[in-house]
Design a protein around this motif. Structure first.
Motif, PDB file in Angstrom:
ATOM      1  N   THR A  88      -4.548 -10.905   7.178  1.00  0.00           N
ATOM      2  CA  THR A  88      -4.927  -9.992   6.092  1.00  0.00           C
ATOM      3  C   THR A  88      -6.407 -10.169   5.739  1.00  0.00           C
ATOM      4  OG1 THR A  88      -2.677 -10.036   5.265  1.00  0.00           O
ATOM      5  CG2 THR A  88      -4.345  -9.322   3.712  1.00  0.00           C
ATOM      6  N   ARG A 104      -9.078  -7.145   5.643  1.00  0.00           N
ATOM      7  CA  ARG A 104      -9.751  -6.732   4.403  1.00  0.00           C
ATOM      8  C   ARG A 104     -11.267  -6.719   4.574  1.00  0.00           C
ATOM      9  NH1 ARG A 104      -6.079  -6.541   0.183  1.00  0.00           N
ATOM     10  NH2 ARG A 104      -7.557  -6.802  -1.517  1.00  0.00           N
ATOM     11  N   PHE A 118      -3.676   1.659  -1.846  1.00  0.00           N
ATOM     12  CA  PHE A 118      -4.234   0.345  -1.492  1.00  0.00           C
ATOM     13  C   PHE A 118      -4.199  -0.641  -2.670  1.00  0.00           C
ATOM     14  CE2 PHE A 118      -7.920  -2.540  -0.894  1.00  0.00           C
ATOM     15  CZ  PHE A 118      -7.445  -3.196   0.215  1.00  0.00           C
ATOM     16  N   ASP A 119      -3.519  -1.728  -2.458  1.00  0.00           N
ATOM     17  CA  ASP A 119      -3.388  -2.828  -3.424  1.00  0.00           C
ATOM     18  C   ASP A 119      -2.615  -2.446  -4.690  1.00  0.00           C
ATOM     19  OD1 ASP A 119      -4.645  -4.579  -1.731  1.00  0.00           O
ATOM     20  OD2 ASP A 119      -6.392  -4.970  -3.013  1.00  0.00           O
ATOM     21  N   GLY A 167       1.020  -2.542   5.171  1.00  0.00           N
ATOM     22  CA  GLY A 167       0.122  -3.573   4.638  1.00  0.00           C
ATOM     23  C   GLY A 167      -1.176  -3.605   5.406  1.00  0.00           C
ATOM     24  N   ASN A 214       0.805  -1.228   0.000  1.00  0.00           N
ATOM     25  CA  ASN A 214       0.000   0.000   0.000  1.00  0.00           C
ATOM     26  C   ASN A 214       0.849   1.296   0.000  1.00  0.00           C
ATOM     27  OD1 ASN A 214      -2.234  -1.718   0.190  1.00  0.00           O
ATOM     28  ND2 ASN A 214      -2.279  -1.582   2.414  1.00  0.00           N
TER      29      ASN A 214
HETATM   30  N1  HSE Z   1      -2.812  -4.486  -0.042  1.00  0.00           N
HETATM   31  C1  HSE Z   1      -2.940  -5.483   0.970  1.00  0.00           C
HETATM   32  C2  HSE Z   1      -3.865  -4.971   2.057  1.00  0.00           C
HETATM   33  C3  HSE Z   1      -1.579  -5.782   1.525  1.00  0.00           C
HETATM   34  O1  HSE Z   1      -3.663  -3.858   2.518  1.00  0.00           O
HETATM   35  O2  HSE Z   1      -4.796  -5.702   2.414  1.00  0.00           O
HETATM   36  C4  HSE Z   1      -1.580  -6.840   2.560  1.00  0.00           C
HETATM   37  O3  HSE Z   1      -0.276  -6.910   3.142  1.00  0.00           O
END
Ligand code: HSE
Length: 311
Positions: A183, A187, A19-20, A260, A14
């Motif tokens: 994670t 999310r 993000f992502d 992250g 991130n």
């Molecule tokens: N982009 C992902 C998140 C990274 O923020 O969920 C996870 O390490």
């Protein structure tokens, strides 16, 4: 029989609001995978060393194993492969632990059979492994773990990833609390609807960070780690975040946010002296909250996955 040993660095996914899509490889932490040809046609996880949590040795449930199988499939090779995974960072800490194992698994198997795959193909193989444990399909940890430096994921289907470069002045202060956040769970708290003003701020900051890494320009990165959307939603899983950030900024940090999916928090500076003070104050604030942590000061890694000497 042939064998190779590969190191893949940890990463910050991130980089604030990206993000992502944005990710950064970091120096000093990472996972190692040794791959060797074995008889038969199976992938076998032969050893897992230094893991702080249970990691499956079933190759279909292990990120390095899944990535290794994907790599063999992409190479159209049916040989057996034995893997030894050595963890060099805590799992579930927001430092791309599963991605580093997956990257090392894919890279090692590709090297073992003479490196026929492209970087994009390796990233795709490693993403399959990462997806199994993270509950999401993204490349912001896997891409920097393979390519090094900061990376931008423009699209995942079809995969389009660019290496942006690094910022020579950038010093990272990482504080890793002694708790695990999966994670997947991190999310689940992301909102489906967002405020237009927050979207605009996040876009501006993400664009500035991207430009900062392209231009090796610390001034463009500074003050732009602010994420108005994902970070506030994740605060419920990291309740001490506001206090830690405030301690970091008071100590002179030019930005501070979640690494992250958390719970690691990182702050930035371009001064070694300030970085030491920032680390001290952030650790102190964690202690005030009764949370054990490990802090360290590092820099970006412009090198990604690479073969290392066998012991
Ligand atoms: N982009 C992902 C998140 C990274 O923020 O969920 C996870 O390490």
């Amino acid at each position: 029989m042939n064998s190779v040993k590969v190191f893949s660095p940890a990463s910050i996914g991130n980089i604030g609001p990206g993000f992502d899509v944005l990710g950064l490889a970091i120096d000093g932490l990472g996972d190692t995978v040794e791959a060797r040809e074995i008889s038969g046609n199976e992938v076998v996880i032969e050893n897992i060393f230094n893991a702080d949590h249970d990691i499956s040795n079933n190759p279909d449930k292990n990120t390095a194993g899944i990535a290794a199988k994907e790599t063999l499939r992409a190479l159209d090779i049916k040989n057996g492969v034995g893997l030894t995974l050595t963890k060099g960072m805590p799992s579930g800490s927001g430092l791309g632990s599963s991605a580093a194992s997956a990257a090392a698994g894919a890279y090692a198997v590709n090297e073992l059979f003479n490196g026929g795959l492209s970087e994009d193909e390796l990233i795709l193989a490693a993403m399959k492994g990462e997806a199994y444990v993270s509950g999401g399909y993204f490349a912001d940890n896997v891409a920097p773990s393979i390519l090094g430096g900061a990376t931008l994921t423009q699209s995942i289907d079809p995969l389009k990833v660019s290496k942006l470069g690094t910022i020579d002045e950038l010093i990272l202060v990482l504080i890793i609390p002694n708790i695990q956040i999966l994670t997947k769970n991190s999310r689940d708290v992301i909102p489906n609807k967002i405020d237009k003003r927050h979207f605009i701020t996040n876009m501006a900051n993400t664009a500035s960070i991207t430009a900062a890494f392209c231009k090796n320009d610390y001034a463009l990165l500074k003050d732009n780690l602010i994420d108005m959307i994902i970070e506030p939603a994740r605060t419920k899983l990291i309740p001490w975040l506001a206090d830690i950030k405030s301690a970091a900024v008071k100590a002179g940090a030019d930005g501070c946010t979640i690494s992250g999916a958390g719970p690691t928090i990182f702050a930035i500076s371009n001064s070694h002296q300030r970085a030491k003070k920032i680390k001290y104050e952030m650790e102190k604030e964690f202690n005030n909250h009764g949370v054990e942590c490990t802090g360290f000061i590092t820099t970006p890694s412009n090198a990604g996955s690479r073969e290392v000497m066998m012991d």
